[in-house]
Design an enzyme around this catalytic site. Structure first.
Site, PDB file in Angstrom:
ATOM      1  N   ASP A   1      -2.207  -7.901   5.760  1.00  0.00           N
ATOM      2  CA  ASP A   1      -3.149  -6.795   5.722  1.00  0.00           C
ATOM      3  C   ASP A   1      -4.351  -7.525   4.996  1.00  0.00           C
ATOM      4  OD1 ASP A   1      -4.803  -4.788   4.774  1.00  0.00           O
ATOM      5  OD2 ASP A   1      -3.269  -3.336   4.982  1.00  0.00           O
TER       6      ASP A   1
ATOM      7  N   LYS B   1     -12.628   0.630   5.045  1.00  0.00           N
ATOM      8  CA  LYS B   1     -13.085   0.067   3.425  1.00  0.00           C
ATOM      9  C   LYS B   1     -14.281  -0.862   3.706  1.00  0.00           C
ATOM     10  CE  LYS B   1      -9.535   2.061   2.029  1.00  0.00           C
ATOM     11  NZ  LYS B   1      -8.031   1.454   2.098  1.00  0.00           N
TER      12      LYS B   1
ATOM     13  N   TYR C   1       1.005  -1.272  -0.119  1.00  0.00           N
ATOM     14  CA  TYR C   1       0.337  -0.060  -0.001  1.00  0.00           C
ATOM     15  C   TYR C   1       0.971   1.148   0.086  1.00  0.00           C
ATOM     16  CZ  TYR C   1      -3.380   3.228   1.738  1.00  0.00           C
ATOM     17  OH  TYR C   1      -4.385   4.442   1.648  1.00  0.00           O
TER      18      TYR C   1
END
Ligand SMILES: *Cc1c(COP(=O)(O)O)cnc(C)c1O
Length: 379
Positions: free
Chosen positions: A178, A203, A106
């Site tokens: 993650d 999210k 990310y």
């Protein structure tokens, strides 16, 4: 038997875990406890276990309990953002330690490693975590943490959690996965050997595009998690009671949303592969995706996020995104509202192709989303 013990499926857990009928009022839905401080007993004790809002709050406890249950761990620390969750986990390490993270990690995590932790002394190596040999060769005696993201963003690359866990543990390091893109409905990394599951609850977990948050769930008690709890409560990057309440509310529909989004994503990915304007589709549910068989072995569905490369260049891809009407041009994913994003123009310096668009499937009808993409892809 308690309601908690009777909740064996995620569908039931999201309704019951961390929740109880309010003993004071009988309210089925928990109140939001805004109080920053809690009264001590005459003897100086804390009869309800709460002292001060930064160190603990009933709404935060409820959310942490639910996330622990869903990820099949033993404890959770929640944070004010997904970034704060990863940041705090990295802060548990010392300057002499080494971290391994994916090449496609990310973007924000890449920035925190290079701009904040490296100057502080923490060394790190970015490696293709789908390549087990490369990971094995990167492990060092001082490697303390291996961080993976699977599926990854925006490549949707799949890392073999069981295999990396074995390698990591042989090297006496911890594995953090993650799990934001899969969500615990589709994948539970702790049951596959990971030590920590990380979430941007922003999210899918909160799921409505209205609250930023993060969490780290631990499989078993360990010194890193003890330190993480200290960083959470003393460092103070905690989520507000309302943030926790909203996230817990969103969580109730997580299994329904995620399964529906995965089903539509699969249909749209398949439709896109046959479209003449498309060069390639990246979605772990497609049989020709390089991570498909690993995904089959560790996921119960392939999620609501996919990327596709349009035939052409950056301008062609931007042109497609410019024409969608239902699908919003915006970053992030996991909301009811579908979003499309040209990644290369925001994550400068990464290997993301200039003609790649990332699509987050929301809760609109599949046929309407296909019609929107159809008209946007017309030349
Ligand atoms: C969004 C995201 C983050 C960061 O979460 P924020 O809540 O935006 O700070 C971290 N990891 C992944 C995989 C993400 O998608």
């Amino acid at each position: 038997m308690s309601a908690e013990a009777m909740s064996t499926s995620p569908d039931t857990q999201v309704i019951h875990s961390g929740r109880q009928i309010d003993p004071a009022t009988g309210a089925i839905t928990a109140p939001i406890h805004l109080s920053t401080t809690f009264e001590r007993g005459a003897d100086g004790s804390y009869p309800q276990g709460y002292i001060y809002g930064r160190s603990g709050n009933p709404n935060r406890d409820a959310l942490e309990t639910a996330l622990t249950t869903l990820e099949q761990g033993c404890a959770t620390a929640t944070f004010a953002s997904g970034s704060a969750a990863t940041f705090s986990l990295l802060q548990t390490l010392g300057p002499a330690d080494h971290v391994i993270a994916p090449q496609s990690v990310y973007f924000g995590v890449q920035q925190m490693l290079s701009q904040i932790f490296a100057p502080w002394g923490l060394s790190y190596t970015l490696v293709d975590t789908t390549d087990l040999t490369a990971v094995a060769e990167t492990l060092r005696p001082n490697t303390r943490l291996v961080l993976i993201e699977t599926p990854s963003n925006p490549q949707l690359a799949v890392t073999d959690i069981r295999a990396i866990a074995a390698l990591t543990h042989q090297a006496n390091a911890y594995l953090a996965c993650d799990n934001t893109i899969a969500s615990p409905v589709l994948q539970t990394p702790l049951t596959l050997g990971a030590d920590f599951a990380i979430h941007a609850t922003t999210k899918y977990l909160a799921g409505h595009g209205d609250v930023i948050g993060g969490a780290v769930v631990t499989r078993v008690p360990n010194p890193l998690f003890d330190q993480l709890r200290l960083i959470q409560t003393i460092g103070g990057t905690v989520p507000s009671p309302f943030d926790c309440w909203l996230t817990l509310r969103g969580l109730q529909t997580l299994p329904l949303r995620v399964r529906a989004q995965a089903q539509v994503a699969q249909a749209i990915a398949t439709w896109l592969t046959e479209h003449p304007a498309i060069e390639r589709v990246l979605y772990p549910g497609l049989p020709d995706h390089p991570g498909h068989s690993v995904a089959q072995g560790q996921m119960q569905g392939y999620g609501g996020l996919l990327s596709f490369l349009v035939k052409g260049d950056q301008a062609t891809a931007m042109g497609v995104a410019a024409k969608t009407r239902l699908i919003a041009r915006a970053t992030s994913f996991g909301s009811p509202h579908s979003t499309i994003e040209h990644r290369a123009s925001i994550e400068k310096g990464t290997q993301t192709a200039p003609n790649l668009l990332r699509l987050s499937i929301g809760l609109e009808h599949k046929d309407d989303l296909i019609a929107d993409l159809e008209q946007a892809l017309e030349r």
